[in-house]
Design a protein around this motif. Structure first.
Motif, short mmCIF file in Angstrom:
data_model
loop_
_atom_site.label_atom_id
_atom_site.label_comp_id
_atom_site.label_asym_id
_atom_site.label_seq_id
_atom_site.Cartn_x
_atom_site.Cartn_y
_atom_site.Cartn_z
N GLY A 1 0.91 -1.25 0.25
CA GLY A 1 0.53 0.15 0.32
C GLY A 1 1.09 1.48 0.41
O GLY A 1 1.72 1.14 0.90
N VAL B 1 -2.60 5.84 2.82
CA VAL B 1 -3.56 5.63 3.63
C VAL B 1 -4.54 6.78 3.45
O VAL B 1 -4.39 7.91 3.25
N ARG B 2 -5.74 6.46 3.22
CA ARG B 2 -6.71 7.41 2.99
C ARG B 2 -8.28 7.63 4.16
O ARG B 2 -8.12 7.05 4.51
N THR B 3 -7.52 9.57 4.21
CA THR B 3 -8.48 9.39 5.21
C THR B 3 -9.69 10.20 4.89
O THR B 3 -9.48 11.22 4.37
N THR C 1 2.56 5.70 3.26
CA THR C 1 3.06 5.24 4.04
C THR C 1 4.43 4.43 3.61
O THR C 1 4.93 6.01 3.05
#
Length: 303
Positions: free
Chosen positions: A53, A56-58, A65
């Motif tokens: 990955g 990191v999706r927020t 990452t």
């Protein structure tokens, strides 16, 4: 990952860098001018290919990452190198400031090529040159490899992948020591009169060597080559030292007192010097300008 994969993934790296810098998929898509869905699929494919990955999706934002930060560091460096390469290539092709690779016979480097470059730069002062000198065979190899754009050489090659056109003719004279019996024949001599003399000649691989050998065969003999070299002035110096005779281009500056240059009456000892390029290779504007210039200027006129 193997090298072909790395080359294929290069376009996706630019998209990855755009997302990493924007930290927002929509903003990155707008910045690089692609649909967000296309960009999302590209990033997902990149992550699948790498097996890690990258983000990191927020909510609406994304964060790199650890693996993503590693890739970003190397991707920015790689894209910077590619950008520099493109700029260099485009600069070399610029009509006013570009670069030309010119290959030419060593014998032309004394006067002919310097004079031509001086005259060409009078109208193209900022064009840059990479100059390559050497024997005929090496010049053609430089053309085939792409190191040279144009070559001035002799004899003209008969090769399907090359285009050759004659530019000028150069007379070769029989250079003999000043105290040689033939030196009194200032009006000219038949080449056969030198059949028994030791010859000083160019090394094999030089176009001149094959040309001189052919003239000697036409005169009815095979030259007995005592010394071989690659520089005309060195060969002329060996003649002046009394070590033999040689067929050489006429001296650019007056010959030394130790050497006499005799016109050859038979056979006709002139060679054609021409312009050679690769047939299917696109010429950049500065190379086209030089090619046109060479077609309309005497190659071997005096200073």
């Amino acid at each position: 990952m193997d090298e072909p994969w790395a080359l294929a993934v290069a376009p996706r790296l630019a998209q990855f860098v755009a997302v990493a810098r924007a930290e927002h998929m929509t903003h990155a898509a707008e910045e690089i001018g692609v649909p967000q869905s296309t960009l999302s699929r590209s990033i997902a494919r990149l992550e699948a290919d790498l097996g890690v990955g990258l983000f990191v999706r927020t909510g609406r934002t994304v964060r790199l990452t650890r693996e993503g930060r590693t890739l970003l560091r190397h991707a920015e460096r790689a894209l910077g190198e590619l950008t520099a390469a493109v700029r260099e290539i485009q600069g070399d092709a610029d009509e006013l400031h570009g670069r030309i690779g010119l290959a030419f016979l060593t014998t032309l480097g004394v006067a002919a090529v310097p004079r031509l470059l001086r005259d060409f730069r009078a109208t193209h002062p900022d064009v840059r040159f990479t100059l390559m000198q050497g024997p005929h065979a090496l010049l053609l190899e430089r053309l085939r490899s792409g190191d040279a754009d144009l070559a001035l050489t002799s004899p003209l090659p008969d090769e399907p992948g090359l285009v050759a056109e004659p530019l000028d003719e150069e007379e070769l004279r029989l250079a003999v020591p000043a105290d040689h019996p033939l030196a009194t024949h200032r009006e000219g001599v038949a080449l056969a009169e030198a059949a028994r003399e030791p010859f000083i000649g160019f090394q094999r691989g030089f176009g001149m060597r094959g040309t001189v050998d052919a003239w000697c065969r036409e005169a009815g003999f095979v030259p007995r080559v005592a010394f071989e070299g690659g520089d005309a002035e060195t060969l002329r110096g060996l003649v002046g030292a009394g070590l033999g005779v040689a067929l050489l281009p006429m001296a650019v500056h007056p010959a030394t007192p130790e050497v006499v240059e005799l016109p050859v009456t038979t056979p006709r000892t002139t060679r054609t010097i021409g312009l050679v390029r690769v047939r299917d290779r696109r010429l950049t504007p500065p190379v086209q300008a030089l090619e046109t210039f060479l077609r309309h200027r005497p190659l071997l006129r005096t200073w």
